[in-house]
Design a protein around this motif. Structure first.
Motif, mmCIF file in Angstrom:
data_model
loop_
_atom_site.group_PDB
_atom_site.id
_atom_site.type_symbol
_atom_site.label_atom_id
_atom_site.label_comp_id
_atom_site.label_asym_id
_atom_site.label_seq_id
_atom_site.Cartn_x
_atom_site.Cartn_y
_atom_site.Cartn_z
ATOM 1 N N UNK A 51 0.836 -1.202 0.000
ATOM 2 C CA UNK A 51 0.000 0.000 0.000
ATOM 3 C C UNK A 51 0.869 1.250 0.000
ATOM 4 N N UNK A 52 2.001 1.222 0.711
ATOM 5 C CA UNK A 52 2.916 2.367 0.699
ATOM 6 C C UNK A 52 3.511 2.566 -0.696
ATOM 7 N N UNK A 53 3.887 1.482 -1.348
ATOM 8 C CA UNK A 53 4.509 1.585 -2.669
ATOM 9 C C UNK A 53 3.532 2.118 -3.704
ATOM 10 N N UNK A 54 2.311 1.594 -3.704
ATOM 11 C CA UNK A 54 1.296 2.079 -4.650
ATOM 12 C C UNK A 54 0.993 3.542 -4.376
ATOM 13 N N UNK A 55 0.895 3.903 -3.108
ATOM 14 C CA UNK A 55 0.617 5.302 -2.769
ATOM 15 C C UNK A 55 1.744 6.215 -3.228
ATOM 16 N N UNK A 56 3.005 5.821 -2.985
ATOM 17 C CA UNK A 56 4.121 6.679 -3.402
ATOM 18 C C UNK A 56 4.162 6.832 -4.920
ATOM 19 N N UNK A 57 3.869 5.755 -5.639
ATOM 20 C CA UNK A 57 3.833 5.817 -7.097
ATOM 21 C C UNK A 57 2.796 6.824 -7.581
ATOM 22 N N UNK A 87 -4.220 3.902 -13.594
ATOM 23 C CA UNK A 87 -3.573 2.613 -13.831
ATOM 24 C C UNK A 87 -4.459 1.822 -14.779
ATOM 25 N N UNK A 88 -3.919 1.492 -15.951
ATOM 26 C CA UNK A 88 -4.719 0.818 -16.968
ATOM 27 C C UNK A 88 -4.654 -0.703 -16.862
ATOM 28 N N UNK A 89 -3.516 -1.244 -16.453
ATOM 29 C CA UNK A 89 -3.347 -2.696 -16.450
ATOM 30 C C UNK A 89 -2.651 -3.132 -15.169
ATOM 31 N N UNK A 90 -3.096 -4.265 -14.624
ATOM 32 C CA UNK A 90 -2.514 -4.821 -13.406
ATOM 33 C C UNK A 90 -2.264 -6.315 -13.614
ATOM 34 N N UNK A 136 0.594 2.169 -16.684
ATOM 35 C CA UNK A 136 -0.027 3.467 -16.450
ATOM 36 C C UNK A 136 -0.560 4.065 -17.746
ATOM 37 N N UNK A 137 -1.516 4.974 -17.605
ATOM 38 C CA UNK A 137 -2.143 5.605 -18.764
ATOM 39 C C UNK A 137 -1.133 6.346 -19.625
ATOM 40 N N UNK A 138 -0.059 6.833 -19.015
ATOM 41 C CA UNK A 138 0.968 7.567 -19.749
ATOM 42 C C UNK A 138 1.830 6.670 -20.633
ATOM 43 N N UNK A 139 1.681 5.354 -20.461
ATOM 44 C CA UNK A 139 2.556 4.414 -21.152
ATOM 45 C C UNK A 139 3.699 3.933 -20.287
ATOM 46 N N UNK A 140 3.876 4.546 -19.117
ATOM 47 C CA UNK A 140 4.925 4.118 -18.192
ATOM 48 C C UNK A 140 4.550 2.787 -17.555
ATOM 49 N N UNK A 196 -7.298 -3.667 -4.868
ATOM 50 C CA UNK A 196 -8.382 -4.596 -5.219
ATOM 51 C C UNK A 196 -8.038 -5.388 -6.478
ATOM 52 N N UNK A 197 -7.476 -4.716 -7.466
ATOM 53 C CA UNK A 197 -7.134 -5.391 -8.719
ATOM 54 C C UNK A 197 -5.975 -6.355 -8.533
#
Length: 340
Positions: free
Chosen positions: A191-197, A206-209, A237-241, A335-336
């Protein structure tokens, strides 16, 4: 007008009165930090352990020992600080917010995106500050990494490597119960890593998981009915990253912890990394080719800054912070990952 719907209070001339629900190690540490800030005093503490209550009251002898959340609410504090098992967070936070009381809650705010949304909606309806203890945002090294990225120092970010390995794992049995914890190392550390990202990159969608979760070296099905102790996740990510995330409990890491966040850009990289296995000491570096520039390092006493920031907003009469709603995105990614 009910208290829950009332406008925020005027700024406090006197310290805030706070109640503390759950005063184990982390709850007591946050209590100590906010009391030391001078913004607040403890009016009540509540914990099922008499020893924990005694230790907390040693920090604030005038605080009374409450027997329940209802007792805390009846004391009419300005805010309640929640540091209880994850399964209790949502209901406890909503109960306090509906009583018109601000809340600061340990992470995760709740076990699922639906629970998180319900807490955020309650905070918005009550117009009260809702703080979440996503404490790594407040480390000076991470603040500098984010500031340099937002200033365009490394160009366009196209890849991020995120790591949090804890060589020990939690010592409370409830962490290993899916119904009580909502997940394993991803819920606790990821949760910390996703939040920092997302926080660093302005909550880009986030488009794909893609996620692989393990328990004792055995790959779990998704959704899992038992908690994971190792996870590797790829986020598109939506940016392509692309972001790669790895976290674990009890890994043979050769040190207490491995914590890193490396943002790779088209003209450089910025990194956050813990020092010598520490959970508390971090460096920030700007990297170009084979060169590196240290931007920040220890000492930095950042652990209590999240609760102090929440208390400062509350003391200034601030209501619901719209930025809090961004935590829906973090919960949605979790969740994903879990296939929910």
């Amino acid at each position: 007008m009910t208290r829950a719907m009332a406008a925020p209070a005027s700024p406090h001339a006197a310290p805030l009165r706070l109640g503390f629900l759950g005063v184990g190690w982390i709850g007591r540490h946050r209590m100590e930090a906010v009391l030391a800030s001078g913004l607040a005093e403890a009016c009540a503490v509540c914990d099922p352990s008499p020893d924990m209550v005694s230790s907390a009251r040693a920090l604030s002898p005038t605080a009374f020992a409450a027997g329940s959340l209802d007792d805390l609410i009846d004391a009419r504090p300005d805010g309640i600080v929640i540091a209880t098992p994850s399964a209790l967070h949502a209901a406890q936070a909503i109960r306090a917010l509906e009583a018109g009381i601000a809340v600061f809650c340990q992470k995760p705010l709740a076990r699922t995106g639906a629970e998180v949304a319900a807490v955020i909606d309650a905070a918005r309806a009550a117009n009260r500050p809702l703080g979440i203890d996503l404490s790594y945002r407040h480390a000076e090294a991470m603040r500098l990494v984010r500031a340099h990225i937002r200033a365009g120092e490394i160009g366009t970010v196209y890849a991020v490597d995120l790591t949090f390995h804890n060589a020990y794992g939690p010592d409370k049995p409830w962490f290993y119960d899916m119904a009580l914890a909502g997940g394993g190392c991803v819920m606790d550390l990821g949760v910390h890593l996703v939040d920092l990202l997302l926080w660093t990159l302005d909550f880009v969608p986030v488009e794909a998981v893609s996620a692989d979760l393990y328990r004792g070296g055995r790959r779990l099905r998704r959704p899992a009915d038992e908690v994971e102790d190792y996870a590797v996740v790829t986020l598109g990510l939506e940016t392509g990253a692309v972001a790669r995330l790895a976290c674990s409990w009890g890994l043979n890491a050769g040190r207490d912890a491995v914590i890193e966040a490396i943002f790779h850009g088209t003209s450089g990289a910025l990194s956050l990394a813990n020092v010598a296995g520490s959970f508390f000491d971090f460096t920030a570096e700007l990297r170009r080719g084979t060169q590196r520039q240290v931007l920040a390092g220890p000492p930095d006493d950042w652990g209590g800054r999240a609760i102090v920031a929440w208390a400062d907003r509350l003391a200034a009469g601030g209501g619901f912070d719209p930025d809090t709603a961004n935590h829906r995105a973090v919960a949605g990614v979790l969740d994903r990952i879990y296939g929910r």
